[in-house]
Design an enzyme around this catalytic site. Structure first.
Site, short mmCIF file in Angstrom:
data_model
loop_
_atom_site.label_atom_id
_atom_site.label_comp_id
_atom_site.label_asym_id
_atom_site.label_seq_id
_atom_site.Cartn_x
_atom_site.Cartn_y
_atom_site.Cartn_z
N ARG A 160 12.71 15.49 -26.97
CA ARG A 160 12.37 16.17 -25.90
C ARG A 160 10.67 16.35 -25.87
O ARG A 160 10.28 16.34 -27.28
CB ARG A 160 13.11 17.31 -25.62
CG ARG A 160 12.86 18.37 -26.76
CD ARG A 160 11.80 19.42 -26.65
NE ARG A 160 11.71 20.65 -27.31
CZ ARG A 160 10.63 21.24 -27.85
NH1 ARG A 160 9.52 20.81 -27.69
NH2 ARG A 160 10.97 22.31 -28.70
N GLU A 259 11.46 27.48 -20.65
CA GLU A 259 10.32 28.11 -21.65
C GLU A 259 9.09 27.52 -21.05
O GLU A 259 8.23 28.04 -20.98
CB GLU A 259 10.57 27.85 -22.99
CG GLU A 259 9.49 28.22 -24.00
CD GLU A 259 9.97 28.06 -25.35
OE1 GLU A 259 10.97 28.69 -25.65
OE2 GLU A 259 9.02 27.78 -26.17
N ARG A 263 10.64 20.44 -19.38
CA ARG A 263 11.13 19.82 -20.57
C ARG A 263 11.69 18.30 -20.33
O ARG A 263 12.67 18.51 -19.43
CB ARG A 263 12.05 20.62 -21.40
CG ARG A 263 11.78 21.82 -22.02
CD ARG A 263 10.83 21.60 -23.52
NE ARG A 263 10.16 22.78 -23.79
CZ ARG A 263 10.65 23.63 -24.71
NH1 ARG A 263 11.84 23.85 -24.96
NH2 ARG A 263 10.03 24.56 -25.16
N CYS A 305 4.57 28.24 -25.92
CA CYS A 305 4.78 28.79 -27.16
C CYS A 305 4.00 27.86 -28.06
O CYS A 305 3.74 26.68 -27.95
CB CYS A 305 6.29 28.41 -27.80
SG CYS A 305 6.58 28.98 -29.39
N THR A 307 4.20 26.73 -30.80
CA THR A 307 4.88 25.86 -31.83
C THR A 307 5.15 24.43 -31.24
O THR A 307 5.74 23.46 -31.62
CB THR A 307 6.46 26.35 -31.96
OG1 THR A 307 7.13 26.44 -30.95
CG2 THR A 307 6.34 27.48 -32.90
N ARG A 314 10.11 17.38 -29.92
CA ARG A 314 11.07 17.71 -30.92
C ARG A 314 11.98 16.57 -30.94
O ARG A 314 12.79 16.32 -29.93
CB ARG A 314 11.37 19.07 -30.75
CG ARG A 314 12.27 19.65 -31.87
CD ARG A 314 12.89 20.96 -31.85
NE ARG A 314 14.12 21.19 -30.77
CZ ARG A 314 15.31 21.26 -31.43
NH1 ARG A 314 15.53 21.07 -32.54
NH2 ARG A 314 16.35 21.36 -30.75
P1 ADP Z 1 14.43 22.72 -27.42
O1 ADP Z 1 14.80 22.34 -25.88
O2 ADP Z 1 13.27 23.42 -27.99
O3 ADP Z 1 14.59 21.55 -28.16
P2 ADP Z 1 16.81 24.35 -28.31
O4 ADP Z 1 16.80 24.57 -29.83
O5 ADP Z 1 16.98 25.57 -27.70
O6 ADP Z 1 15.58 24.01 -27.68
O7 ADP Z 1 17.78 23.41 -28.12
C1 ADP Z 1 18.29 23.19 -26.75
C2 ADP Z 1 19.52 22.46 -26.61
O8 ADP Z 1 19.44 20.99 -27.02
C3 ADP Z 1 20.81 23.15 -27.21
O9 ADP Z 1 21.80 23.07 -26.51
C4 ADP Z 1 21.07 22.25 -28.51
O10 ADP Z 1 22.42 22.19 -29.21
C5 ADP Z 1 20.65 20.85 -27.89
N1 ADP Z 1 20.36 19.72 -29.12
C6 ADP Z 1 19.28 19.68 -29.70
N2 ADP Z 1 19.03 18.53 -30.50
C7 ADP Z 1 20.21 17.88 -30.02
C8 ADP Z 1 21.00 16.81 -30.44
N3 ADP Z 1 20.56 15.89 -31.30
N4 ADP Z 1 22.11 16.27 -30.02
C9 ADP Z 1 22.66 16.99 -29.03
N5 ADP Z 1 22.20 18.45 -28.44
C10 ADP Z 1 21.13 18.75 -29.07
N1 IOM Z 2 9.64 28.50 -29.17
C1 IOM Z 2 10.24 29.71 -29.41
N2 IOM Z 2 11.17 29.72 -28.55
N3 IOM Z 2 10.36 30.30 -30.58
C2 IOM Z 2 9.43 29.83 -31.59
C3 IOM Z 2 10.73 31.58 -30.68
C4 IOM Z 2 10.47 32.33 -32.01
O1 IOM Z 2 9.40 32.87 -32.37
O2 IOM Z 2 11.42 32.32 -32.70
#
Ligand code: ADP
Ligand code: IOM
Length: 390
Positions: A160, A259, A263, A305, A307, A314
């Protein structure tokens, strides 16, 4: 006595002049939006004292020294008047934050640089305040293969990135009208996509709860009520302006106004990172032709954020590594050696379910998009080798 009678009116006059000058200065500051409210200052002092006394492991606690705090507590961003409280309130309310700070608007990265810079350097593996993020480069998108051709370890793969729409601030400064306007722009723009990217936009407003929950459970949709985002003032007017776009088989998805403004996500079952990354780059290139995004010369793509700055990439796998994960601290230590981050099955701030971990590249700045994905590819390849050897 006579002398006092003579100079008293002079003293009173001087005090009056100084008082008037001070209140004029205060009015002037207010007009220019440069004075921080007493109530905000009180919250900052109280929150800082509590954080300092806590055993929080957040980067906020690590880098918000008394000196940095005193230097920043009276500052405001010029356009939106965001204060240090807007930056750190999530970490003050949630001592279990990993990081604990957000940029309420893009200027916050400069005004509150004394706090952002060291946190950025720590999180992104040494990206210094004098460093410049490289230009966008997806590299040779056909160079990644399948991480797990025999389907032994990897359950699914996802890449993503985040994007902020030019002309709009981040969550805490958006009005409800702006949220709606952005949702409309996103939905109409995406409706022009073709081929494997062709899909439909589903607003959160009016979405049946059971449908929403199923999308969350299947890892396609962001969760609701994230306390870290709520405390950052990022969930106002919810669910207005929030939604998800996806193609029929849910391998290409776009989140709107969670966020980040956008995305952009590519995901599928199994370990074919090559296919997932190729789809993501195709989608980003198509969307970038249609929507201008906020980018900074030094920080790369701008996100809410710190990060997520830079590439905003990611790249993750959902993976089972039962031997390595028998000791979570060990798994995290080994993953850390390859610049990888371990999360729970439902993402950030969640636990692993059924032995499934989400492992991804940690740093997103100071390297190209290709290198960020390669970091995950190389690291996961090593983790699988270690698991097999145990
Ligand atoms: P981000 O959008 O920052 O990657 P999260 O850690 O909140 O945020 O993850 C968002 C969603 O994506 C969650 O439901 C997570 O389980 C899902 N997810 C992340 N990586 C995978 C993956 N490799 N396969 C399936 N779902 C995933
Ligand atoms: N990106 C954000 N959601 N995260 C880093 C939160 C945190 O500070 O744990």
């Amino acid at each position: 006595m006579r002398l006092l009678i003579k100079i008293r009116p002079l003293l009173v006059h001087r005090v009056r002049v100084e008082h008037t000058a001070l209140s004029c200065y205060a009015d002037w500051c207010k007009k220019l939006n440069i004075m921080v409210d007493a109530a905000v200052l009180a919250k900052l002092e109280d929150g800082f004292a509590k954080l300092a006394a806590s055993d929080s492991k957040s980067l906020l606690k690590k880098y918000l020294t008394k000196e940095v705090f005193d230097n920043l507590k009276n500052k405001k961003t010029p356009t939106f008047g965001s204060t240090l409280l807007d930056v750190i309130q999530s970490g003050l309310a949630n001592h279990d934050s990993g990081v604990g700070i957000y940029a309420p608007d893009a200027e916050a990265y400069t005004v509150f640089a004394d706090l952002f810079d060291p946190i950025i350097e720590d999180y992104h593996g040494g990206f210094k305040k004098t460093d410049k993020h490289p230009a966008k480069d997806f590299g040779d998108v056909n160079s990644f293969g399948n991480l797990d051709p025999n389907n032994e370890f990897v359950i699914s793969t996802r890449v993503r990135c985040g994007r902020s729409m030019e002309g709009y601030p981040f969550n805490p400064c958006l009005s409800e009208a702006q949220y709606k306007e952005m949702e409309e722009k996103v939905s109409s723009t995406l409706s022009g996509l073709e081929g494997e990217l062709k899909g439909k936009f589903y607003p959160l407003t009016g979405m049946e709860k059971s449908v929403q929950q199923q999308l969350i459970d299947d890892h396609f949709l962001f969760k609701e009520g994230d306390r870290f985002l709520q405390a950052a003032n990022a969930c106002r007017y919810w669910p207005s302006g929030r939604g998800i776009y996806h193609n029929d088989n849910k391998t290409f998805l776009v989140w709107c106004n969670e966020e980040d403004h956008l995305r952009i996500i590519s995901m599928q079952m199994g370990g074919d990172l090559g296919e997932v990354f190729r789809r993501l780059t195709n989608a980003v290139n198509e969307i970038e032709k249609r929507v201008p995004f906020s980018h900074d010369d030094r920080l790369g793509f701008l996100t809410f954020c710190p990060t997520n700055l830079g590439t905003t990439i990611r790249a993750s796998v959902h993976i089972k590594l039962p031997k390595l994960a028998a000791n979570l601290a060990k798994l995290e230590e080994v993953a850390g050696k390859y610049n990888l981050q371990v999360r729970g099955t439902r993402g950030e701030h969640t636990e692993a379910e059924g032995g499934i971990y989400d492992i991804s590249n940690k740093r997103r700045m100071g390297l190209t998009e290709y290198q960020a994905v390669k970091e995950m590819y190389d690291g996961i390849t090593e983790l699988i080798k270690i698991e097999k050897s145990m």
